[in-house]
Design an enzyme around this catalytic site. Structure first.
Site, PDB file in Angstrom:
ATOM      1  N   ALA A  66      -0.261  -1.110 -53.705  1.00  0.00           N
ATOM      2  CA  ALA A  66      -1.247  -1.551 -54.589  1.00  0.00           C
ATOM      3  C   ALA A  66      -0.925  -0.965 -56.112  1.00  0.00           C
ATOM      4  CB  ALA A  66      -2.844  -1.785 -54.327  1.00  0.00           C
ATOM      5  N   PHE A  68       1.288  -2.078 -58.209  1.00  0.00           N
ATOM      6  CA  PHE A  68       2.589  -2.810 -58.960  1.00  0.00           C
ATOM      7  C   PHE A  68       2.191  -4.318 -59.314  1.00  0.00           C
ATOM      8  CE2 PHE A  68       6.758  -4.671 -59.260  1.00  0.00           C
ATOM      9  CZ  PHE A  68       7.525  -3.737 -60.090  1.00  0.00           C
ATOM     10  N   ASP A  69       1.526  -4.800 -58.481  1.00  0.00           N
ATOM     11  CA  ASP A  69       1.302  -6.310 -58.575  1.00  0.00           C
ATOM     12  C   ASP A  69      -0.128  -6.634 -58.684  1.00  0.00           C
ATOM     13  OD1 ASP A  69       1.430  -9.084 -58.977  1.00  0.00           O
ATOM     14  OD2 ASP A  69       2.310  -9.426 -56.905  1.00  0.00           O
ATOM     15  N   LYS A  70      -0.823  -6.399 -59.691  1.00  0.00           N
ATOM     16  CA  LYS A  70      -2.400  -6.438 -60.103  1.00  0.00           C
ATOM     17  C   LYS A  70      -2.632  -8.141 -60.105  1.00  0.00           C
ATOM     18  CE  LYS A  70      -3.047  -2.035 -61.973  1.00  0.00           C
ATOM     19  NZ  LYS A  70      -4.223  -1.472 -61.224  1.00  0.00           N
ATOM     20  N   ASN A 115      -0.271   8.014 -64.094  1.00  0.00           N
ATOM     21  CA  ASN A 115      -0.961   6.666 -64.099  1.00  0.00           C
ATOM     22  C   ASN A 115      -2.591   6.910 -64.415  1.00  0.00           C
ATOM     23  OD1 ASN A 115      -2.380   4.325 -63.438  1.00  0.00           O
ATOM     24  ND2 ASN A 115      -2.514   5.068 -61.254  1.00  0.00           N
ATOM     25  N   ARG A 116      -2.826   6.152 -65.647  1.00  0.00           N
ATOM     26  CA  ARG A 116      -4.026   6.341 -66.125  1.00  0.00           C
ATOM     27  C   ARG A 116      -4.750   4.761 -66.427  1.00  0.00           C
ATOM     28  NH1 ARG A 116      -3.314  11.343 -70.064  1.00  0.00           N
ATOM     29  NH2 ARG A 116      -2.903  13.015 -68.348  1.00  0.00           N
ATOM     30  N   LEU A 117      -4.157   3.891 -65.620  1.00  0.00           N
ATOM     31  CA  LEU A 117      -4.235   2.605 -65.977  1.00  0.00           C
ATOM     32  C   LEU A 117      -5.859   2.121 -66.016  1.00  0.00           C
ATOM     33  CD1 LEU A 117      -1.393   0.979 -63.888  1.00  0.00           C
ATOM     34  CD2 LEU A 117      -1.698   1.025 -66.419  1.00  0.00           C
ATOM     35  N   PHE A 119      -8.081   0.597 -63.381  1.00  0.00           N
ATOM     36  CA  PHE A 119      -8.434  -0.746 -62.822  1.00  0.00           C
ATOM     37  C   PHE A 119      -8.117  -1.786 -63.978  1.00  0.00           C
ATOM     38  CE2 PHE A 119     -11.377   0.677 -58.939  1.00  0.00           C
ATOM     39  CZ  PHE A 119     -10.131   1.113 -58.290  1.00  0.00           C
ATOM     40  N   ASN A 157      -6.205  -5.320 -52.526  1.00  0.00           N
ATOM     41  CA  ASN A 157      -6.813  -4.175 -52.682  1.00  0.00           C
ATOM     42  C   ASN A 157      -8.160  -4.529 -53.432  1.00  0.00           C
ATOM     43  OD1 ASN A 157      -7.339  -1.633 -53.912  1.00  0.00           O
ATOM     44  ND2 ASN A 157      -5.752  -0.744 -52.836  1.00  0.00           N
ATOM     45  N   SER A 193      -9.485   5.830 -56.697  1.00  0.00           N
ATOM     46  CA  SER A 193      -8.981   5.763 -58.011  1.00  0.00           C
ATOM     47  C   SER A 193      -9.642   6.923 -58.977  1.00  0.00           C
ATOM     48  CB  SER A 193      -8.948   4.630 -58.822  1.00  0.00           C
ATOM     49  OG  SER A 193      -8.608   4.633 -59.935  1.00  0.00           O
ATOM     50  N   ASN A 195      -9.250   7.082 -62.010  1.00  0.00           N
ATOM     51  CA  ASN A 195      -9.477   6.666 -63.255  1.00  0.00           C
ATOM     52  C   ASN A 195     -10.636   5.625 -63.743  1.00  0.00           C
ATOM     53  OD1 ASN A 195      -6.836   7.847 -64.446  1.00  0.00           O
ATOM     54  ND2 ASN A 195      -5.887   6.283 -63.077  1.00  0.00           N
ATOM     55  N   THR A 196     -11.435   5.707 -62.455  1.00  0.00           N
ATOM     56  CA  THR A 196     -12.798   4.725 -62.554  1.00  0.00           C
ATOM     57  C   THR A 196     -13.921   5.863 -62.526  1.00  0.00           C
ATOM     58  OG1 THR A 196     -11.803   2.797 -61.854  1.00  0.00           O
ATOM     59  CG2 THR A 196     -14.304   3.054 -61.841  1.00  0.00           C
ATOM     60  N   LYS A 231      -8.738   3.284 -48.583  1.00  0.00           N
ATOM     61  CA  LYS A 231      -7.633   4.009 -49.084  1.00  0.00           C
ATOM     62  C   LYS A 231      -8.396   5.266 -49.924  1.00  0.00           C
ATOM     63  CE  LYS A 231      -4.106   3.651 -52.779  1.00  0.00           C
ATOM     64  NZ  LYS A 231      -3.148   2.594 -53.585  1.00  0.00           N
ATOM     65  N   ASN A 260      -4.288   7.618 -52.779  1.00  0.00           N
ATOM     66  CA  ASN A 260      -4.322   7.350 -54.060  1.00  0.00           C
ATOM     67  C   ASN A 260      -3.870   8.248 -54.830  1.00  0.00           C
ATOM     68  OD1 ASN A 260      -5.058   5.625 -56.419  1.00  0.00           O
ATOM     69  ND2 ASN A 260      -6.548   4.736 -55.329  1.00  0.00           N
ATOM     70  N   THR A 261      -3.890   8.240 -56.272  1.00  0.00           N
ATOM     71  CA  THR A 261      -3.355   9.006 -57.332  1.00  0.00           C
ATOM     72  C   THR A 261      -3.944  10.310 -57.461  1.00  0.00           C
ATOM     73  OG1 THR A 261      -2.823   7.304 -58.954  1.00  0.00           O
ATOM     74  CG2 THR A 261      -2.779   9.381 -59.860  1.00  0.00           C
TER      75      THR A 261
END
Length: 266
Positions: A66, A68-70, A115-117, A119, A157, A193, A195-196, A231, A260-261
């Site tokens: 998960a 790569f293709d969100k 990675n700090r995308l 979500f 995911n 994650s 980042n949330t 995860k 995860n990250t």
């Protein structure tokens, strides 16, 4: 060889812009006969690579994680490239943009990426619609013939929206599960994650038991219950991970996704 040719060009772009460009090219290729040509030219997966997990049959054990293709837009191209499964997402109930850019950073000397995308997601309605349009690519994946690349196992995911209070997180996960689980072969519950804000607090035993219990009950109501995976964060202590594993086993989940990250730079 192809990557070495393209790498200098791609590295002239911001990391996320390069990802968006390549994803767009892959989507465009997916609408042409190219994926079928790639599948025809590529040798079939050797039967020795066949993997069975949680009742699902994978032609090979190499999957696309998960992140790569969100948007569920690359199932066909990834299957054509030979992946045994594709995990979509993370998908949140409502659309959200994620963190402000820039939010992906290359570390060329480490061949790594920060990675700090946060979500970024088009939301469950958009992803569900896209998955329905592509079900012909993977609907027979669980019973696909080993040695062929005619289908790919697709998981989804799910996570909570950033603005949803932690005490209402279960509602978000249930909404995403109801919308997406019937379209997927398995579901991964993302509690890890960094980042949330506050998400990793769901590793705590009481919160996790509530979340997994609600999802397990909802899953049992499906005509064909899906394997559930959890995860986990790589930054928990061994004692915390032990609690997470015990809660997961008690809820009857099929397995754990590691990991995860990390927030560490070691």
């Amino acid at each position: 060889m192809l990557y070495q040719i393209l790498k200098p060009l791609l590295f002239r772009l911001d990391a996320e812009r390069a990802h968006t460009l390549v994803s767009g090219l892959l989507r465009a290729a997916g609408a042409t006969p190219l994926p079928a040509v790639l599948r025809a030219l590529a040798p079939p997966d050797d039967p020795i690579l066949a993997t069975r997990c949680a009742g699902l049959q994978f032609a090979n054990p190499l999957g696309l994680a998960a992140g790569f293709d969100k948007r569920a837009a690359l199932i066909g191209p990834m299957a054509a490239l030979g992946f045994g499964h594709v995990e979509l997402g993370t998908v949140t109930p409502r659309p959200q943009p994620g963190n402000e850019r820039p939010r992906m950073f290359r570390l060329p000397e480490d061949a790594a990426l920060i990675n700090r995308l946060g979500f970024n997601s088009p939301g469950m309605v958009v992803v569900a619609h896209t998955m329905r349009q592509q079900q012909h690519l993977y609907r027979n994946a669980a019973s696909s013939v080993v040695g062929r690349r005619s289908s790919v196992v697709v998981g989804v995911n799910i996570g909570k929206n950033r603005t949803t209070p932690l005490e209402r997180a279960t509602e978000d996960y249930l909404a995403a599960f109801v919308a997406l689980a019937p379209l997927a072969s398995y579901v991964t519950i993302n509690i890890s994650s960094p980042n949330t804000p506050g998400l990793r607090k769901l590793h705590e035993r009481a919160a996790l038991e509530e979340l997994l219990g609600a999802l397990a009950t909802c899953n049992a109501g499906l005509a064909r219950p899906r394997p559930l995976f959890l995860k986990v964060s790589p930054d928990e202590t061994p004692e915390q991970l032990e609690e997470v594993v015990q809660a997961g086993i008690a809820a009857g989940i099929a397995g754990f996704v590691a990991t995860n990250t990390t927030v560490s730079r070691n």
